[in-house]
Design a protein around this motif. Structure first.
Motif, PDB file in Angstrom:
ATOM      1  N   HIS A 131      25.271  20.760  41.006  1.00  0.00           N
ATOM      2  CA  HIS A 131      23.936  20.929  41.561  1.00  0.00           C
ATOM      3  C   HIS A 131      23.648  22.335  42.071  1.00  0.00           C
ATOM      4  O   HIS A 131      22.615  22.911  41.786  1.00  0.00           O
ATOM      5  N   TRP A 132      24.572  22.875  42.859  1.00  0.00           N
ATOM      6  CA  TRP A 132      24.320  24.185  43.428  1.00  0.00           C
ATOM      7  C   TRP A 132      25.526  25.077  43.187  1.00  0.00           C
ATOM      8  O   TRP A 132      26.646  24.752  43.587  1.00  0.00           O
ATOM      9  N   PHE A 133      25.303  26.162  42.518  1.00  0.00           N
ATOM     10  CA  PHE A 133      26.298  27.210  42.371  1.00  0.00           C
ATOM     11  C   PHE A 133      25.525  28.499  42.168  1.00  0.00           C
ATOM     12  O   PHE A 133      24.357  28.498  41.789  1.00  0.00           O
ATOM     13  N   ASP A 134      26.182  29.609  42.438  1.00  0.00           N
ATOM     14  CA  ASP A 134      25.510  30.905  42.336  1.00  0.00           C
ATOM     15  C   ASP A 134      26.523  31.933  41.866  1.00  0.00           C
ATOM     16  O   ASP A 134      27.748  31.724  41.968  1.00  0.00           O
ATOM     17  N   ASN A 135      26.017  33.047  41.368  1.00  0.00           N
ATOM     18  CA  ASN A 135      26.849  34.193  40.981  1.00  0.00           C
ATOM     19  C   ASN A 135      27.980  33.828  40.024  1.00  0.00           C
ATOM     20  O   ASN A 135      29.109  34.289  40.200  1.00  0.00           O
ATOM     21  N   LEU A 136      27.696  33.016  39.019  1.00  0.00           N
ATOM     22  CA  LEU A 136      28.713  32.679  38.015  1.00  0.00           C
ATOM     23  C   LEU A 136      28.842  33.868  37.067  1.00  0.00           C
ATOM     24  O   LEU A 136      27.936  34.181  36.306  1.00  0.00           O
ATOM     25  N   ILE A 137      29.966  34.546  37.171  1.00  0.00           N
ATOM     26  CA  ILE A 137      30.247  35.728  36.352  1.00  0.00           C
ATOM     27  C   ILE A 137      31.551  35.487  35.610  1.00  0.00           C
ATOM     28  O   ILE A 137      32.575  35.179  36.222  1.00  0.00           O
ATOM     29  N   VAL A 138      31.508  35.614  34.287  1.00  0.00           N
ATOM     30  CA  VAL A 138      32.686  35.367  33.467  1.00  0.00           C
ATOM     31  C   VAL A 138      33.229  36.701  32.964  1.00  0.00           C
ATOM     32  O   VAL A 138      32.483  37.531  32.441  1.00  0.00           O
ATOM     33  N   ALA A 139      34.519  36.904  33.144  1.00  0.00           N
ATOM     34  CA  ALA A 139      35.226  38.095  32.665  1.00  0.00           C
ATOM     35  C   ALA A 139      36.267  37.632  31.639  1.00  0.00           C
ATOM     36  O   ALA A 139      36.519  36.427  31.502  1.00  0.00           O
ATOM     37  N   PRO A 140      36.880  38.553  30.931  1.00  0.00           N
ATOM     38  CA  PRO A 140      37.876  38.149  29.923  1.00  0.00           C
ATOM     39  C   PRO A 140      39.055  37.351  30.485  1.00  0.00           C
ATOM     40  O   PRO A 140      39.598  36.483  29.809  1.00  0.00           O
ATOM     41  N   ASP A 141      39.428  37.606  31.750  1.00  0.00           N
ATOM     42  CA  ASP A 141      40.602  36.935  32.291  1.00  0.00           C
ATOM     43  C   ASP A 141      40.297  35.827  33.293  1.00  0.00           C
ATOM     44  O   ASP A 141      41.207  35.165  33.781  1.00  0.00           O
ATOM     45  N   GLY A 142      39.013  35.609  33.621  1.00  0.00           N
ATOM     46  CA  GLY A 142      38.677  34.563  34.578  1.00  0.00           C
ATOM     47  C   GLY A 142      37.203  34.581  34.914  1.00  0.00           C
ATOM     48  O   GLY A 142      36.400  35.219  34.245  1.00  0.00           O
ATOM     49  N   PHE A 143      36.850  33.855  35.980  1.00  0.00           N
ATOM     50  CA  PHE A 143      35.448  33.804  36.375  1.00  0.00           C
ATOM     51  C   PHE A 143      35.322  33.823  37.889  1.00  0.00           C
ATOM     52  O   PHE A 143      36.266  33.497  38.611  1.00  0.00           O
ATOM     53  N   ILE A 182      32.581  32.577  41.026  1.00  0.00           N
ATOM     54  CA  ILE A 182      31.482  31.654  41.301  1.00  0.00           C
ATOM     55  C   ILE A 182      31.356  31.494  42.808  1.00  0.00           C
ATOM     56  O   ILE A 182      32.360  31.586  43.536  1.00  0.00           O
ATOM     57  N   THR A 183      30.158  31.285  43.283  1.00  0.00           N
ATOM     58  CA  THR A 183      29.944  30.968  44.689  1.00  0.00           C
ATOM     59  C   THR A 183      29.530  29.500  44.764  1.00  0.00           C
ATOM     60  O   THR A 183      28.606  29.078  44.066  1.00  0.00           O
ATOM     61  N   PRO A 205      48.578  34.209  41.703  1.00  0.00           N
ATOM     62  CA  PRO A 205      48.412  35.465  42.447  1.00  0.00           C
ATOM     63  C   PRO A 205      47.026  36.102  42.327  1.00  0.00           C
ATOM     64  O   PRO A 205      46.635  36.875  43.216  1.00  0.00           O
ATOM     65  N   ASP A 206      46.260  35.777  41.292  1.00  0.00           N
ATOM     66  CA  ASP A 206      44.942  36.392  41.125  1.00  0.00           C
ATOM     67  C   ASP A 206      43.787  35.521  41.615  1.00  0.00           C
ATOM     68  O   ASP A 206      42.625  35.905  41.465  1.00  0.00           O
ATOM     69  N   VAL A 207      44.088  34.345  42.165  1.00  0.00           N
ATOM     70  CA  VAL A 207      43.032  33.512  42.747  1.00  0.00           C
ATOM     71  C   VAL A 207      42.559  34.187  44.029  1.00  0.00           C
ATOM     72  O   VAL A 207      43.362  34.637  44.845  1.00  0.00           O
ATOM     73  N   GLU A 208      41.236  34.248  44.190  1.00  0.00           N
ATOM     74  CA  GLU A 208      40.662  34.783  45.428  1.00  0.00           C
ATOM     75  C   GLU A 208      39.791  33.703  46.043  1.00  0.00           C
ATOM     76  O   GLU A 208      38.888  33.174  45.395  1.00  0.00           O
ATOM     77  N   MET A 209      40.107  33.366  47.299  1.00  0.00           N
ATOM     78  CA  MET A 209      39.360  32.344  48.018  1.00  0.00           C
ATOM     79  C   MET A 209      39.536  32.565  49.513  1.00  0.00           C
ATOM     80  O   MET A 209      40.476  33.240  49.937  1.00  0.00           O
ATOM     81  N   ALA A 210      38.637  31.996  50.290  1.00  0.00           N
ATOM     82  CA  ALA A 210      38.697  32.140  51.745  1.00  0.00           C
ATOM     83  C   ALA A 210      40.003  31.540  52.270  1.00  0.00           C
ATOM     84  O   ALA A 210      40.507  30.545  51.735  1.00  0.00           O
ATOM     85  N   ASP A 211      40.540  32.153  53.302  1.00  0.00           N
ATOM     86  CA  ASP A 211      41.792  31.677  53.895  1.00  0.00           C
ATOM     87  C   ASP A 211      41.698  30.220  54.319  1.00  0.00           C
ATOM     88  O   ASP A 211      42.643  29.452  54.149  1.00  0.00           O
ATOM     89  N   GLU A 238      30.766  29.997  49.661  1.00  0.00           N
ATOM     90  CA  GLU A 238      32.033  30.732  49.581  1.00  0.00           C
ATOM     91  C   GLU A 238      32.247  31.224  48.153  1.00  0.00           C
ATOM     92  O   GLU A 238      32.174  30.440  47.206  1.00  0.00           O
ATOM     93  N   PRO A 239      32.551  32.504  47.991  1.00  0.00           N
ATOM     94  CA  PRO A 239      32.875  33.012  46.661  1.00  0.00           C
ATOM     95  C   PRO A 239      34.315  32.660  46.290  1.00  0.00           C
ATOM     96  O   PRO A 239      35.202  32.633  47.147  1.00  0.00           O
ATOM     97  N   LEU A 240      34.516  32.387  45.014  1.00  0.00           N
ATOM     98  CA  LEU A 240      35.842  32.112  44.473  1.00  0.00           C
ATOM     99  C   LEU A 240      36.036  32.977  43.230  1.00  0.00           C
ATOM    100  O   LEU A 240      35.094  33.190  42.467  1.00  0.00           O
ATOM    101  N   ALA A 241      37.250  33.435  43.019  1.00  0.00           N
ATOM    102  CA  ALA A 241      37.618  34.101  41.772  1.00  0.00           C
ATOM    103  C   ALA A 241      38.782  33.318  41.198  1.00  0.00           C
ATOM    104  O   ALA A 241      39.816  33.136  41.863  1.00  0.00           O
ATOM    105  N   ILE A 242      38.609  32.803  39.967  1.00  0.00           N
ATOM    106  CA  ILE A 242      39.602  31.921  39.371  1.00  0.00           C
ATOM    107  C   ILE A 242      40.002  32.467  38.002  1.00  0.00           C
ATOM    108  O   ILE A 242      39.179  32.522  37.087  1.00  0.00           O
ATOM    109  N   PRO A 243      41.258  32.882  37.849  1.00  0.00           N
ATOM    110  CA  PRO A 243      41.714  33.324  36.533  1.00  0.00           C
ATOM    111  C   PRO A 243      41.848  32.123  35.601  1.00  0.00           C
ATOM    112  O   PRO A 243      42.169  31.008  36.037  1.00  0.00           O
ATOM    113  N   PHE A 244      41.596  32.326  34.324  1.00  0.00           N
ATOM    114  CA  PHE A 244      41.714  31.225  33.371  1.00  0.00           C
ATOM    115  C   PHE A 244      43.139  30.680  33.334  1.00  0.00           C
ATOM    116  O   PHE A 244      43.346  29.489  33.125  1.00  0.00           O
TER     117      PHE A 244
END
Length: 174
Positions: free
Chosen positions: A68-80, A82-83, A46-52, A91-97
């Motif tokens: 090779h190419w990634f951007d905006n890698l941000i790590v939080a306590p419950d996930g990360f 990345i673009t 339920p907490d995964v965020e990705m393009a439809d 495309e940005p993705l939000a992936i809970p651990f």
């Protein structure tokens, strides 16, 4: 308070903490040497965020490559977050651990696999250990019997056994 220690979940939290630490280092310093990651995650979490359009293409599970190419890698306590580049389309993705199923760094042959408690598909063998009378075992150890009991005690070479991989989930109570 529970009357048992939930080693399986404690181990999973520790392994996810390792992933978080590695990703934080990569976010701050980039990927060292030949390191790169294959991360498989449950897109239904339920907490995964990705393009439809990505979800339509990967409705249950997706593996991303951080190399090779990634951007905006941000790590939080419950996930990360990345673009990543999908066909020249960032495309940005939000992936809970908790959504991660596997984390692999093939450059050093390192990998983690997370088993879900919900997985009814896998059969686990329960190993019964023999009952041992500790007092009797200690008495046998103290005996004055000078005879060697094993090949190793006799100085003979003992062939090495191959390592066995055991799923920790076999020991988890559900």
């Amino acid at each position: 308070m529970s009357d048992t220690i939930d080693y399986g979940n404690k181990m999973h939290r520790a392994m996810r903490g390792l992933i978080a630490e590695v990703l934080e280092d990569v976010g701050a310093n980039g990927l060292p040497g030949e390191h790169h990651f294959f991360i498989t995650f449950d897109t239904r979490h339920p907490d995964v965020e990705m393009a439809d359009w990505l979800f339509d293409r990967y409705p249950s599970e997706m593996t991303i490559v951080v190399q090779h190419w990634f951007d905006n890698l941000i790590v939080a306590p419950d996930g990360f977050q990345i673009t990543l580049n999908f066909g020249d389309n960032p495309e940005p993705l939000a992936i809970p651990f908790d959504a991660i199923r596997t984390f692999v760094d093939p450059s050093v042959e390192f990998g983690l696999r997370f088993e879900s408690q919900d997985d009814e598909e896998e059969e686990h063998e329960v190993v019964e250990l023999p009952d041992v009378d500790l007092a009797e075992a200690l008495e046998l150890d103290k005996s004055d019997d000078p005879k060697p009991k094993t090949k190793a005690d006799k100085g003979e070479t003992v062939p090495a056994k191959e390592a066995e991989v055991v799923s920790l989930d076999a020991f988890r109570k559900t």
